[in-house]
Scaffold this motif. Sequence first.
Motif, PDB file in Angstrom:
ATOM      1  N   PHE A   1       0.799  -1.222   0.000  1.00  0.00           N
ATOM      2  CA  PHE A   1       0.000   0.000   0.000  1.00  0.00           C
ATOM      3  C   PHE A   1       0.836   1.280   0.000  1.00  0.00           C
ATOM      4  CE2 PHE A   1      -3.129  -3.057   1.679  1.00  0.00           C
ATOM      5  CZ  PHE A   1      -4.150  -2.813   0.780  1.00  0.00           C
TER       6      PHE A   1
ATOM      7  N   GLU B   1       0.229   3.666  -2.764  1.00  0.00           N
ATOM      8  CA  GLU B   1      -1.014   4.430  -2.635  1.00  0.00           C
ATOM      9  C   GLU B   1      -0.954   5.399  -1.455  1.00  0.00           C
ATOM     10  OE1 GLU B   1      -4.597   2.021  -3.030  1.00  0.00           O
ATOM     11  OE2 GLU B   1      -3.318   0.417  -3.813  1.00  0.00           O
TER      12      GLU B   1
ATOM     13  N   LYS C   1      -3.557   7.943   5.518  1.00  0.00           N
ATOM     14  CA  LYS C   1      -3.379   8.265   4.094  1.00  0.00           C
ATOM     15  C   LYS C   1      -2.564   9.546   3.999  1.00  0.00           C
ATOM     16  CE  LYS C   1      -5.644   7.908  -0.267  1.00  0.00           C
ATOM     17  NZ  LYS C   1      -4.773   7.103  -1.054  1.00  0.00           N
TER      18      LYS C   1
ATOM     19  N   ASP D   1      -1.829  11.854   1.742  1.00  0.00           N
ATOM     20  CA  ASP D   1      -2.082  12.519   0.458  1.00  0.00           C
ATOM     21  C   ASP D   1      -2.475  13.987   0.591  1.00  0.00           C
ATOM     22  OD1 ASP D   1      -4.672  12.354   1.400  1.00  0.00           O
ATOM     23  OD2 ASP D   1      -5.475  11.345  -0.374  1.00  0.00           O
TER      24      ASP D   1
END
Length: 120
Positions: free
Chosen positions: A19, A22, A87, A89
Amino acid sequence: MQTKFETQINKIGPSVSDFLGEKMLILFGENAPAELAEYCLLIDVNAVEDDIKVGDTLQLGNNEYRITAVGDAVKKNLSSLGHITLKFDGSKTPELPGTLYLEETEIKEVKIGDKIQIFS
């Protein structure tokens, strides 16, 4: 500085790196189902002491990351299951309820025994 959550990494699943492309890490308590555990950082399940907010800091080992958005279920899931997604991002709007969004950056290496803290 107020610590809102603290735990440590006890085990790193063999497929955690799947992962990284991502920009995601998945946390789960030691009670993670076997088919999920291989993708997770397995942690001690501890209570979250206060609401996690945008602008708070997540420390992972020796690295600090600014929190940019917080899914609605992060506090509940982290306290009860130790299960959330990190995450990296930079999202400002939480798309998934169990995801904690952090500044967009490269994820630094994590090791067994590393502490995870959230503080304001």
